[in-house]
Design a protein around this motif. Structure first.
Motif, PDB file in Angstrom:
ATOM      1  N   GLU A 109       0.833  -1.195   0.000  1.00  3.66           N
ATOM      2  CA  GLU A 109       0.000   0.000   0.000  1.00  3.66           C
ATOM      3  C   GLU A 109       0.875   1.255   0.000  1.00  3.66           C
ATOM      4  O   GLU A 109       2.030   1.223   0.441  1.00  3.66           O
ATOM      5  CB  GLU A 109      -0.918  -0.007   1.235  1.00  3.66           C
ATOM      6  CG  GLU A 109      -1.956  -1.109   1.223  1.00  3.66           C
ATOM      7  CD  GLU A 109      -2.931  -0.971   2.370  1.00  3.66           C
ATOM      8  OE1 GLU A 109      -3.903  -1.732   2.402  1.00  3.66           O
ATOM      9  OE2 GLU A 109      -2.716  -0.097   3.240  1.00  3.66           O
ATOM     10  N   ARG A 110       0.285   2.331  -0.469  1.00  6.75           N
ATOM     11  CA  ARG A 110       0.986   3.609  -0.440  1.00  6.75           C
ATOM     12  C   ARG A 110       1.156   4.029   1.017  1.00  6.75           C
ATOM     13  O   ARG A 110       0.244   3.932   1.826  1.00  6.75           O
ATOM     14  CB  ARG A 110       0.184   4.665  -1.199  1.00  6.75           C
ATOM     15  CG  ARG A 110       0.922   5.957  -1.448  1.00  6.75           C
ATOM     16  CD  ARG A 110       0.130   6.883  -2.359  1.00  6.75           C
ATOM     17  NE  ARG A 110      -0.101   6.282  -3.667  1.00  6.75           N
ATOM     18  CZ  ARG A 110      -0.633   6.958  -4.692  1.00  6.75           C
ATOM     19  NH1 ARG A 110      -1.005   8.226  -4.536  1.00  6.75           N
ATOM     20  NH2 ARG A 110      -0.832   6.353  -5.844  1.00  6.75           N
ATOM     21  N   GLU A 111       2.355   4.537   1.353  1.00  7.17           N
ATOM     22  CA  GLU A 111       2.633   4.933   2.733  1.00  7.17           C
ATOM     23  C   GLU A 111       3.201   6.335   2.795  1.00  7.17           C
ATOM     24  O   GLU A 111       3.896   6.798   1.895  1.00  7.17           O
ATOM     25  CB  GLU A 111       3.605   3.953   3.393  1.00  7.17           C
ATOM     26  CG  GLU A 111       4.983   3.905   2.770  1.00  7.17           C
ATOM     27  CD  GLU A 111       5.948   2.998   3.525  1.00  7.17           C
ATOM     28  OE1 GLU A 111       5.537   2.363   4.518  1.00  7.17           O
ATOM     29  OE2 GLU A 111       7.122   2.931   3.132  1.00  7.17           O
ATOM     30  N   PHE A 112       2.925   6.980   3.918  1.00  7.99           N
ATOM     31  CA  PHE A 112       3.419   8.326   4.161  1.00  7.99           C
ATOM     32  C   PHE A 112       4.927   8.302   4.397  1.00  7.99           C
ATOM     33  O   PHE A 112       5.448   7.409   5.061  1.00  7.99           O
ATOM     34  CB  PHE A 112       2.699   8.917   5.377  1.00  7.99           C
ATOM     35  CG  PHE A 112       3.317  10.161   5.926  1.00  7.99           C
ATOM     36  CD1 PHE A 112       4.057  10.131   7.097  1.00  7.99           C
ATOM     37  CD2 PHE A 112       3.184  11.366   5.257  1.00  7.99           C
ATOM     38  CE1 PHE A 112       4.638  11.265   7.602  1.00  7.99           C
ATOM     39  CE2 PHE A 112       3.762  12.516   5.755  1.00  7.99           C
ATOM     40  CZ  PHE A 112       4.488  12.463   6.934  1.00  7.99           C
TER      41      PHE A 112
ATOM     42  N   THR B 237      -2.978  21.163   5.810  1.00  8.86           N
ATOM     43  CA  THR B 237      -2.044  21.149   6.930  1.00  8.86           C
ATOM     44  C   THR B 237      -1.154  19.920   6.835  1.00  8.86           C
ATOM     45  O   THR B 237      -1.423  19.007   6.052  1.00  8.86           O
ATOM     46  CB  THR B 237      -2.784  21.114   8.278  1.00  8.86           C
ATOM     47  OG1 THR B 237      -3.450  19.842   8.397  1.00  8.86           O
ATOM     48  CG2 THR B 237      -3.815  22.226   8.392  1.00  8.86           C
ATOM     49  N   THR B 238      -0.123  19.868   7.662  1.00  3.38           N
ATOM     50  CA  THR B 238       0.755  18.688   7.663  1.00  3.38           C
ATOM     51  C   THR B 238       0.002  17.460   8.170  1.00  3.38           C
ATOM     52  O   THR B 238       0.368  16.342   7.832  1.00  3.38           O
ATOM     53  CB  THR B 238       1.994  18.908   8.535  1.00  3.38           C
ATOM     54  OG1 THR B 238       1.598  19.346   9.831  1.00  3.38           O
ATOM     55  CG2 THR B 238       2.903  19.957   7.914  1.00  3.38           C
ATOM     56  N   VAL B 239      -1.052  17.663   8.948  1.00  2.00           N
ATOM     57  CA  VAL B 239      -1.850  16.525   9.404  1.00  2.00           C
ATOM     58  C   VAL B 239      -2.757  16.043   8.278  1.00  2.00           C
ATOM     59  O   VAL B 239      -2.807  14.848   7.965  1.00  2.00           O
ATOM     60  CB  VAL B 239      -2.686  16.894  10.647  1.00  2.00           C
ATOM     61  CG1 VAL B 239      -3.627  15.747  11.007  1.00  2.00           C
ATOM     62  CG2 VAL B 239      -1.773  17.217  11.818  1.00  2.00           C
TER      63      VAL B 239
ATOM     64  N   THR C 171      -1.138  14.271   5.423  1.00  4.24           N
ATOM     65  CA  THR C 171      -0.718  12.917   5.791  1.00  4.24           C
ATOM     66  C   THR C 171      -1.867  11.924   5.660  1.00  4.24           C
ATOM     67  O   THR C 171      -1.672  10.781   5.249  1.00  4.24           O
ATOM     68  CB  THR C 171      -0.208  12.897   7.252  1.00  4.24           C
ATOM     69  OG1 THR C 171       0.873  13.813   7.379  1.00  4.24           O
ATOM     70  CG2 THR C 171       0.231  11.514   7.659  1.00  4.24           C
ATOM     71  N   THR C 172      -3.069  12.355   5.997  1.00  7.40           N
ATOM     72  CA  THR C 172      -4.210  11.438   6.057  1.00  7.40           C
ATOM     73  C   THR C 172      -5.142  11.520   4.856  1.00  7.40           C
ATOM     74  O   THR C 172      -5.716  10.505   4.457  1.00  7.40           O
ATOM     75  CB  THR C 172      -5.035  11.701   7.328  1.00  7.40           C
ATOM     76  OG1 THR C 172      -5.454  13.079   7.338  1.00  7.40           O
ATOM     77  CG2 THR C 172      -4.195  11.447   8.570  1.00  7.40           C
ATOM     78  N   ALA C 173      -5.292  12.719   4.276  1.00  4.01           N
ATOM     79  CA  ALA C 173      -6.247  12.883   3.183  1.00  4.01           C
ATOM     80  C   ALA C 173      -5.800  13.997   2.255  1.00  4.01           C
ATOM     81  O   ALA C 173      -6.381  15.080   2.253  1.00  4.01           O
ATOM     82  CB  ALA C 173      -7.645  13.175   3.739  1.00  4.01           C
TER      83      ALA C 173
END
Length: 122
Positions: free
Chosen positions: A44-47, A101-103, A106-108
């Motif tokens: 899977e794609r990962e951060f 944002t950096t958050v 990362t998630t969406a």
């Protein structure tokens, strides 16, 4: 919508370095962070890393801390990923992403680049 174009991928031996670039163009209203992700074959794609254009705050995946550095050039609207001490397990397609944002990046992420291949030989 913002358009993202990655460059700088290639083939490198283990222990070597590469620097990826992500240039942005188009409508970037509300886009204040940029990130890097990667996807290896069958995984899977990962951060990987993220940075805020306003504060310079950075975030890293544990697997790359101390080896990778994310940076930015606000004037060029470009983000970089300096990758040192590369390992074969870093082999993947690396994608640039944009978000608020950096958050959230990362998630969406709201936008993705087309990806650039990084191959690390042992």
């Amino acid at each position: 919508q913002v358009q993202l174009v990655e460059s700088g991928g290639g083939l490198v031996q283990a222990g070597g370095s590469l620097k990826l670039s992500c240039a942005a163009s188009g409508r970037s209203v509300g886009i204040y962070a940029r990130g890097w992700f990667r996807q290896a074959p069958g995984k899977e794609r990962e951060f990987v890393a993220a940075i805020s254009f306003n504060s310079g705050t950075t975030r890293y995946a544990d697997s790359v801390k101390g080896r990778f550095t994310i940076s930015k050039d606000n004037a060029k609207n470009t983000v970089y990923l300096q990758m040192n001490s590369l390992k074969p397990e870093d082999t993947a397609v690396y994608y640039c992403a944009a978000g608020t944002t950096t958050v959230s990046v990362t998630t969406a992420p709201s936008s993705w680049g087309q990806g650039t291949q990084v191959t690390v030989s042992s």
